[in-house]
Write a protein that holds these residues in place. Structure first.
Motif, PDB file in Angstrom:
ATOM      1  N   SER A   1      19.966  92.243  -5.920  1.00 28.02           N
ATOM      2  CA  SER A   1      18.982  91.946  -5.366  1.00 28.02           C
ATOM      3  C   SER A   1      19.063  91.006  -4.239  1.00 28.02           C
ATOM      4  CB  SER A   1      17.868  91.358  -6.489  1.00 28.02           C
ATOM      5  OG  SER A   1      17.881  92.125  -7.529  1.00 28.02           O
ATOM      6  N   VAL A   2      19.681  89.884  -4.274  1.00 28.77           N
ATOM      7  CA  VAL A   2      20.095  89.130  -2.874  1.00 28.77           C
ATOM      8  C   VAL A   2      21.559  89.277  -2.701  1.00 28.77           C
ATOM      9  CG1 VAL A   2      20.016  87.141  -4.485  1.00 28.77           C
ATOM     10  CG2 VAL A   2      19.577  86.910  -1.879  1.00 28.77           C
ATOM     11  N   SER A   3      22.019  89.418  -1.346  1.00 23.87           N
ATOM     12  CA  SER A   3      23.574  89.347  -0.977  1.00 23.87           C
ATOM     13  C   SER A   3      23.541  88.812   0.391  1.00 23.87           C
ATOM     14  CB  SER A   3      24.094  90.566  -1.394  1.00 23.87           C
ATOM     15  OG  SER A   3      23.530  91.455  -0.374  1.00 23.87           O
ATOM     16  N   GLY A   4      24.733  88.090   0.467  1.00 21.50           N
ATOM     17  CA  GLY A   4      24.844  87.453   1.765  1.00 21.50           C
ATOM     18  C   GLY A   4      24.181  86.181   2.057  1.00 21.50           C
ATOM     19  N   THR A   5      23.556  85.546   0.827  1.00 19.82           N
ATOM     20  CA  THR A   5      23.000  84.393   0.772  1.00 19.82           C
ATOM     21  C   THR A   5      23.962  83.444  -0.095  1.00 19.82           C
ATOM     22  OG1 THR A   5      20.771  85.113   1.090  1.00 19.82           O
ATOM     23  CG2 THR A   5      21.096  83.031   0.040  1.00 19.82           C
ATOM     24  N   ASP A   6      24.281  82.528   0.380  1.00 22.99           N
ATOM     25  CA  ASP A   6      25.499  81.552  -0.271  1.00 22.99           C
ATOM     26  C   ASP A   6      24.905  80.730  -1.360  1.00 22.99           C
ATOM     27  OD1 ASP A   6      27.764  82.578   1.001  1.00 22.99           O
ATOM     28  OD2 ASP A   6      27.029  81.558   2.874  1.00 22.99           O
ATOM     29  N   LEU A   7      23.661  80.349  -1.162  1.00 25.06           N
ATOM     30  CA  LEU A   7      23.087  79.350  -2.032  1.00 25.06           C
ATOM     31  C   LEU A   7      21.478  79.530  -1.987  1.00 25.06           C
ATOM     32  CD1 LEU A   7      24.995  76.013  -1.295  1.00 25.06           C
ATOM     33  CD2 LEU A   7      25.060  77.233  -3.410  1.00 25.06           C
ATOM     34  N   ILE A   8      20.807  79.227  -3.095  1.00 28.30           N
ATOM     35  CA  ILE A   8      19.347  79.143  -2.994  1.00 28.30           C
ATOM     36  C   ILE A   8      18.685  77.789  -3.499  1.00 28.30           C
ATOM     37  CG2 ILE A   8      17.061  79.955  -4.098  1.00 28.30           C
ATOM     38  CD1 ILE A   8      18.581  82.621  -4.581  1.00 28.30           C
TER      39      ILE A   8
ATOM     40  N   GLY B   1      27.979  71.967   7.281  1.00 32.67           N
ATOM     41  CA  GLY B   1      28.440  73.369   6.625  1.00 32.67           C
ATOM     42  C   GLY B   1      27.461  74.428   6.517  1.00 32.67           C
ATOM     43  N   VAL B   2      26.272  74.064   6.715  1.00 31.69           N
ATOM     44  CA  VAL B   2      25.340  75.171   6.880  1.00 31.69           C
ATOM     45  C   VAL B   2      25.137  76.130   8.232  1.00 31.69           C
ATOM     46  CG1 VAL B   2      22.839  75.554   6.611  1.00 31.69           C
ATOM     47  CG2 VAL B   2      23.935  74.031   5.201  1.00 31.69           C
ATOM     48  N   ALA B   3      24.892  77.448   8.238  1.00 35.32           N
ATOM     49  CA  ALA B   3      25.010  78.159   9.285  1.00 35.32           C
ATOM     50  C   ALA B   3      23.393  78.591   9.794  1.00 35.32           C
ATOM     51  CB  ALA B   3      25.800  79.492   8.977  1.00 35.32           C
ATOM     52  N   TRP B   4      22.709  78.861   8.344  1.00 38.59           N
ATOM     53  CA  TRP B   4      21.388  79.065   8.594  1.00 38.59           C
ATOM     54  C   TRP B   4      20.531  78.777   7.549  1.00 38.59           C
ATOM     55  CZ3 TRP B   4      19.856  82.775   5.122  1.00 38.59           C
ATOM     56  CH2 TRP B   4      20.929  83.810   4.525  1.00 38.59           C
ATOM     57  N   VAL B   5      19.232  78.822   7.719  1.00 38.49           N
ATOM     58  CA  VAL B   5      18.282  78.576   6.366  1.00 38.49           C
ATOM     59  C   VAL B   5      17.129  79.379   6.500  1.00 38.49           C
ATOM     60  CG1 VAL B   5      19.278  76.148   6.036  1.00 38.49           C
ATOM     61  CG2 VAL B   5      17.139  76.466   7.515  1.00 38.49           C
ATOM     62  N   VAL B   6      16.569  80.063   5.649  1.00 40.71           N
ATOM     63  CA  VAL B   6      15.231  80.833   5.781  1.00 40.71           C
ATOM     64  C   VAL B   6      14.491  80.155   4.626  1.00 40.71           C
ATOM     65  CG1 VAL B   6      14.340  83.041   5.340  1.00 40.71           C
ATOM     66  CG2 VAL B   6      16.651  82.865   6.518  1.00 40.71           C
TER      67      VAL B   6
ATOM     68  N   GLY C   1      22.627  79.921   4.242  1.00 40.32           N
ATOM     69  CA  GLY C   1      23.978  80.775   4.547  1.00 40.32           C
ATOM     70  C   GLY C   1      25.083  79.853   5.049  1.00 40.32           C
ATOM     71  N   LEU C   2      26.154  79.855   4.675  1.00 37.94           N
ATOM     72  CA  LEU C   2      27.207  78.736   5.187  1.00 37.94           C
ATOM     73  C   LEU C   2      28.278  79.291   6.190  1.00 37.94           C
ATOM     74  CD1 LEU C   2      28.038  77.347   1.484  1.00 37.94           C
ATOM     75  CD2 LEU C   2      26.437  76.511   3.021  1.00 37.94           C
ATOM     76  N   LYS C   3      28.689  78.419   6.896  1.00 37.84           N
ATOM     77  CA  LYS C   3      29.766  78.702   8.108  1.00 37.84           C
ATOM     78  C   LYS C   3      30.875  79.299   7.367  1.00 37.84           C
ATOM     79  CE  LYS C   3      27.597  75.426  11.266  1.00 37.84           C
ATOM     80  NZ  LYS C   3      27.969  74.144  12.050  1.00 37.84           N
ATOM     81  N   ASN C   4      31.327  78.479   6.250  1.00 37.05           N
ATOM     82  CA  ASN C   4      32.489  79.082   5.478  1.00 37.05           C
ATOM     83  C   ASN C   4      32.016  79.025   3.940  1.00 37.05           C
ATOM     84  OD1 ASN C   4      35.062  79.239   4.377  1.00 37.05           O
ATOM     85  ND2 ASN C   4      35.901  77.465   5.191  1.00 37.05           N
ATOM     86  N   ARG C   5      32.213  79.994   3.222  1.00 35.45           N
ATOM     87  CA  ARG C   5      32.233  80.016   1.854  1.00 35.45           C
ATOM     88  C   ARG C   5      32.775  79.184   1.068  1.00 35.45           C
ATOM     89  NH1 ARG C   5      30.714  85.303  -1.067  1.00 35.45           N
ATOM     90  NH2 ARG C   5      29.717  83.964  -2.358  1.00 35.45           N
TER      91      ARG C   5
ATOM     92  N   ALA D   1      30.926  71.966  -2.086  1.00 31.20           N
ATOM     93  CA  ALA D   1      30.717  70.725  -1.486  1.00 31.20           C
ATOM     94  C   ALA D   1      29.195  70.746  -1.162  1.00 31.20           C
ATOM     95  CB  ALA D   1      31.627  70.450  -0.258  1.00 31.20           C
ATOM     96  N   VAL D   2      28.650  71.983  -0.538  1.00 32.93           N
ATOM     97  CA  VAL D   2      27.207  71.923  -0.171  1.00 32.93           C
ATOM     98  C   VAL D   2      26.403  71.693  -1.304  1.00 32.93           C
ATOM     99  CG1 VAL D   2      25.370  72.874   1.076  1.00 32.93           C
ATOM    100  CG2 VAL D   2      27.558  73.081   1.987  1.00 32.93           C
ATOM    101  N   GLN D   3      26.600  72.211  -2.432  1.00 34.96           N
ATOM    102  CA  GLN D   3      25.928  72.306  -3.614  1.00 34.96           C
ATOM    103  C   GLN D   3      25.903  70.833  -4.264  1.00 34.96           C
ATOM    104  OE1 GLN D   3      27.372  74.616  -7.090  1.00 34.96           O
ATOM    105  NE2 GLN D   3      25.521  75.249  -7.527  1.00 34.96           N
ATOM    106  N   ARG D   4      26.991  70.191  -4.288  1.00 28.88           N
ATOM    107  CA  ARG D   4      26.944  68.876  -4.655  1.00 28.88           C
ATOM    108  C   ARG D   4      26.029  67.821  -3.876  1.00 28.88           C
ATOM    109  NH1 ARG D   4      32.384  70.113  -5.429  1.00 28.88           N
ATOM    110  NH2 ARG D   4      33.010  69.014  -3.584  1.00 28.88           N
ATOM    111  N   TRP D   5      26.188  68.206  -2.365  1.00 28.93           N
ATOM    112  CA  TRP D   5      25.350  67.231  -1.582  1.00 28.93           C
ATOM    113  C   TRP D   5      23.839  67.585  -1.758  1.00 28.93           C
ATOM    114  CZ3 TRP D   5      21.623  68.844   2.194  1.00 28.93           C
ATOM    115  CH2 TRP D   5      21.208  67.725   3.054  1.00 28.93           C
ATOM    116  N   VAL D   6      23.376  68.804  -1.970  1.00 28.28           N
ATOM    117  CA  VAL D   6      22.066  69.096  -2.590  1.00 28.28           C
ATOM    118  C   VAL D   6      21.882  68.276  -3.667  1.00 28.28           C
ATOM    119  CG1 VAL D   6      20.420  70.936  -2.950  1.00 28.28           C
ATOM    120  CG2 VAL D   6      21.990  71.167  -0.926  1.00 28.28           C
ATOM    121  N   SER D   7      22.447  68.630  -4.708  1.00 29.23           N
ATOM    122  CA  SER D   7      22.115  67.772  -5.987  1.00 29.23           C
ATOM    123  C   SER D   7      22.209  66.520  -5.608  1.00 29.23           C
ATOM    124  CB  SER D   7      23.373  68.145  -6.776  1.00 29.23           C
ATOM    125  OG  SER D   7      23.561  69.444  -7.056  1.00 29.23           O
ATOM    126  N   GLY D   8      22.843  65.671  -5.027  1.00 28.73           N
ATOM    127  CA  GLY D   8      22.795  64.324  -4.820  1.00 28.73           C
ATOM    128  C   GLY D   8      22.058  63.769  -3.628  1.00 28.73           C
TER     129      GLY D   8
END
Length: 420
Positions: free
Chosen positions: A50-57, A95-100, A246-250, A255-262
């Motif tokens: 249903s959603v692909s190409g998105t690394d994190l929500i 580490g983030v390439a784009w956000v929507v 979307g991330l520059k490097n999957r 690491a980005v997920q931990r940054w968001v949580s903190g």
């Protein structure tokens, strides 16, 4: 063995009209089994894509399934929103390439309204990283322009240039909440088989514009800002519902997920869409077992028909079987003969069912894609499909053993003496 096969084939051919009905029944049950299995497999793949190409929500801290439901499937509502300052901080992460950003809350005649940026139409992916395609028109560029999904256009009969009014909240009853600020349909998206089809898309600035004279979820008494005056205001959103990232490097996803949580300014969470979709499927995918059970019962009825036909034909074959036994045919010969007949009929029925399934997928796939967004692919049988075919063939072969035992128990004299 070749002699028994020849006898079995000639005996079956001699009763070809009777066995043809059984063969057709087995072919239909095979077609149903394979069709249900293929649809089940494709539905699961479509659901998982249903959603692909998105690394994190990213959204406010809640359950991963709840965040997935309201951000991707437009079901439910967020307990709290994400501030625009946090969205900007996330976009500036190394580490983030784009956000929507996504903003939900309004509706149009029961269909959810999604406010986002034009990047949504280039960044969002579904299926096997398939991009969104506009079947008509163009993406929104002005404040009061909207792009609608294929299901919205189909059910409501909308075309380009249509004027639509949005309502506050997600109710089915269309109140004239934002009647003073109508939108013009400038684009219609091609069908995707995802919640995108049932969504009305507008810009983030447009979502702010229609709520300029609102406060606390209700219009401010005595205040009404006309549509042609909204450009005088700052339409930068204060909060959004969720953010696709979307991330520059999957490899940096955790690491980005931990940054968001903190993140210190507000409680946020980031989920991996694929993991959350698998969790959700374990909850909503129970119905696939019911489909498999139904098709298995149909196959069982068809094999029961094969046994019934062979048993019913024993009375007509009394003399044939008695002659075989008189010339020295033993139990294993009679069993093998009738089991071979059952196997031949089952094999032909299964082959016909496979051919019917392939033709059905080839002919119906474009229609299913356009009408329901379900993409069926003509491909080699999966492992589960091979197991189903093997089970049908084995069951058909075993189905001939019961009539074989019944035939052997008939007395030789009963078969050779004529009945008056």
């Amino acid at each position: 063995m070749s002699t028994l096969f020849s006898i079995a084939w000639r005996s079956a051919w001699n009763r070809r009209f009777t066995l043809a009905l059984t063969l057709l029944s087995i072919a239909l049950s095979t077609c149903l089994l394979l069709g249900v299995e293929r649809i089940r497999t494709e539905l699961r793949q479509n659901f998982a894509s249903s959603v692909s190409g998105t690394d994190l929500i990213v959204g406010s801290r809640t359950g991963s399934t709840q965040l997935l439901l309201y951000s991707v499937f437009r079901i439910g509502a967020a307990t709290s929103n994400v501030s625009w300052k946090s969205v900007q901080a996330l976009a500036e992460h190394k580490g983030v390439a784009w956000v929507v950003p996504l903003s939900l809350g309004d509706s149009h005649r029961g269909f959810p309204v999604l406010a986002t940026t034009p990047d949504y139409f280039t960044r969002f992916r579904y299926g096997d990283r398939q991009p969104l395609v506009l079947s008509q028109g163009k993406p929104f560029s002005e404040i009061f322009e909207a792009v609608i999904g294929a299901e919205v256009a189909s059910q409501l009969g909308y075309r380009l240039g249509e004027k639509i009014t949005l309502a506050h909240g997600g109710g089915e009853l269309e109140a004239t909440a934002h009647a003073d600020k109508p939108f013009t349909v400038v684009g219609v998206l091609a069908r995707t088989g995802t919640p995108v089809d049932r969504t009305v898309h507008i810009g983030l600035g447009a979502m702010e514009a229609i709520h300029l004279d609102w406060a606390g979820g209700a219009p401010m008494p005595g205040v009404q800002i006309p549509a042609d005056a909204v450009r005088k205001f700052d339409l930068t959103p204060k909060t959004v519902t969720a953010v696709l990232v979307g991330l520059k490097n999957r490899a940096a996803v955790f690491a980005v997920q931990r940054w968001v949580s903190g993140y210190p300014d507000e409680p946020l969470m980031a989920i991996l869409p694929g993991v959350a979709l698998d969790e959700l499927w374990r909850v909503v995918g129970v119905g696939e077992n019911a489909l498999m059970l139904m098709s298995a019962l149909v196959a069982l009825v068809s094999l029961g028909g094969l046994v019934s036909v062979v048993l019913a034909g024993l009375n007509e074959r009394r003399r044939e079987l008695a002659v075989l036994r008189a010339v020295g045919a033993g139990l294993r010969h009679v069993l093998a003969l009738l089991a071979l007949e059952g196997g031949i009929v089952t094999l032909l029925g299964v082959l016909l069912g496979v051919l019917m399934t392939a033709l059905g997928i080839a002919l119906l796939s474009p229609w299913l894609q356009s009408q329901f967004g379900l993409a069926l692919h003509l491909s080699e049988p999966t492992l589960n499909e091979w197991w189903l075919l093997g089970g049908l063939l084995l069951a058909g072969w075993l189905a001939g053993l019961l009539p074989g035992i019944r035939a052997y128990r008939l007395s030789l004299a009963d078969g050779l003496s004529p009945r008056i």
